[in-house]
Write an enzyme that holds these catalytic residues in place. Structure first.
Site, PDB file in Angstrom:
ATOM      1  N   CYS A  18       0.781  -1.037  -0.007  1.00 18.58           N
ATOM      2  CA  CYS A  18       0.081   0.043   0.067  1.00 18.58           C
ATOM      3  C   CYS A  18       0.928   1.399   0.127  1.00 18.58           C
ATOM      4  CB  CYS A  18      -0.947  -0.054   1.153  1.00 18.58           C
ATOM      5  SG  CYS A  18      -2.306  -1.112   1.057  1.00 18.58           S
ATOM      6  N   THR A  49     -16.706  10.615  -0.189  1.00 22.96           N
ATOM      7  CA  THR A  49     -16.178  10.411   1.069  1.00 22.96           C
ATOM      8  C   THR A  49     -14.929   9.606   1.464  1.00 22.96           C
ATOM      9  OG1 THR A  49     -17.688   9.005   1.856  1.00 22.96           O
ATOM     10  CG2 THR A  49     -18.232  11.223   2.257  1.00 22.96           C
ATOM     11  N   ASP A  52     -14.315   3.141   1.892  1.00 26.05           N
ATOM     12  CA  ASP A  52     -13.732   1.841   1.563  1.00 26.05           C
ATOM     13  C   ASP A  52     -14.147   1.037   0.485  1.00 26.05           C
ATOM     14  OD1 ASP A  52     -11.549   1.953   3.565  1.00 26.05           O
ATOM     15  OD2 ASP A  52     -13.151   1.651   4.914  1.00 26.05           O
ATOM     16  N   SER A 142      -5.557  -9.806 -17.204  1.00 24.54           N
ATOM     17  CA  SER A 142      -4.156  -9.667 -17.048  1.00 24.54           C
ATOM     18  C   SER A 142      -3.489  -9.192 -18.174  1.00 24.54           C
ATOM     19  CB  SER A 142      -3.515 -11.271 -17.126  1.00 24.54           C
ATOM     20  OG  SER A 142      -3.721 -11.776 -18.180  1.00 24.54           O
TER      21      SER A 142
END
Length: 355
Positions: A18, A49, A52, A142
């Site tokens: 990350c 906002t 997630d 892919s």
């Protein structure tokens, strides 16, 4: 027969985990002029906002959740890379109070640099985590890319009344963090071949631990808001919660859990570039204690790959919820602060103990 020389996955990528995420300020600038989601009343959660996952209301009893997450390797073992990336992607569904039902693989590989068996191991690692979560990898896409990339798009289901967002914190709420900080510091040490003995297993145990507790807690009325702590660091994701909820979050640095070697590695300078970018993005919205040393700031800004959940809950229930979370398999869960009335910002008090 494949005659390719083995390559360290981390040597093929300019970043990892990350820590690859764009800085909060850069992302905000890129999205500033993008059109809104438009007149779709069934879209309960979109991009407005920084939550997630996106959430679509099907009816009064059902929502569909959708998310995607992918990154470059932070470890050299291909199966472990796949496991970490998959755990991280599925976390977004749990953080919204949902239940994952299927995933699609996202794969970009330098096929002239990696042997097919290495790529197969990455995919196998991701599939093993999906199996643990009880979902299939139902397809994917892919490409041939200059750096290795892997992740998932994940679909989940939930209930409208059990949706939990990063905008739900209320004055008087307690804040709980379910995993220890320090993954970015471990990743930086891996890059330089300096990770202490035993630390890899500890990091792997944390980054492959599914955040399914989020889906379990969403049915508890005492839990008001949830978000997962990933690339923007604890401070960055706490700031998103503060802004979304319109409150001040106070964090007690001494209470923040961390991996065993995190403080020492931060003090020794094993810091990712994302930590610096994160701090530069926060501006005046973060207040640190006077004289806070750089290593402590870096730990609070450290990008967490497949990090824990930051939970805002009724303060009178916090201790019982911490015990429940620990009993569910998250031994480092801790109460780390509170939400109070005030401007949308994060105020850090206290000091991280030792190093």
């Amino acid at each position: 027969m494949n005659n390719m020389s083995p390559a360290r996955l981390t040597e093929l990528a300019h970043g990892g985990g990350c820590g690859c995420k764009l800085a909060p300020s850069v992302l905000q600038a890129l999205l500033a002029n993008q059109p809104g989601a438009g007149p779709f009343p069934q879209l309960l959660v979109g991009a407005e906002t920084a939550d997630d996952a996106a959430v679509w209301k099907v009816d009064e009893n059902l929502t569909v959740l959708a998310t995607t997450d992918f990154f470059m390797p932070m470890v050299d073992d291909p199966r472990d890379f796949g496991r970490i990336a998959a755990t991280n992607a599925i976390s977004d569904i749990y953080a919204m109070g949902g239940r994952p039902i299927m995933a699609l693989a996202i794969l970009g590989m330098p096929i002239n640099k990696l042997a097919p068996e290495v790529i197969r191991e990455i995919l196998a690692g991701g599939a093993s985590v999906c199996a643990e979560a009880g979902i299939p990898v139902a397809g994917g896409h892919s490409i041939d890319s200059p750096e290795p990339i892997y992740g998932l798009a994940v679909i989940g289901l939930g209930r409208p009344d059990q949706l939990r967002r990063n905008t739900g914190a209320r004055p008087g709420d307690a804040l709980i963090l379910t995993k220890g900080l320090g993954v970015g510091h471990y990743s930086a040490a891996i890059k330089r071949g300096a990770l202490p003995d035993g630390a890899y297993a500890e990091m792997l145990a944390s980054t492959t631990l599914l955040n399914r507790i989020g889906g379990e807690l969403s049915g508890d009325a005492a839990v008001h808001g949830i978000t997962d702590v990933t690339g923007f660091g604890l401070l960055g994701h706490a700031l998103e919660m503060a802004r979304g909820s319109g409150v001040t979050l106070r964090l007690d640095a001494a209470a923040v859990p961390r991996l065993a070697h995190a403080a020492a590695l931060a003090w020794e300078g094993f810091v990712t570039g994302a930590s610096h970018r994160n701090w530069d993005s926060y501006g005046d919205a973060i207040a640190l204690p006077e004289g806070c040393p750089d290593w402590q700031r870096h730990l609070l800004c450290d990008p967490q790959t497949s990090g824990g959940l930051l939970i805002a809950c009724d303060g009178t229930r916090a201790d019982a919820l911490v015990e429940r979370i620990r009993a569910a398999g998250y031994p480092m869960a801790a109460r780390i602060g509170e939400a109070v009335a005030g401007e949308a910002r994060v105020v850090v008090t206290g000091s991280l103990a030792g190093r």
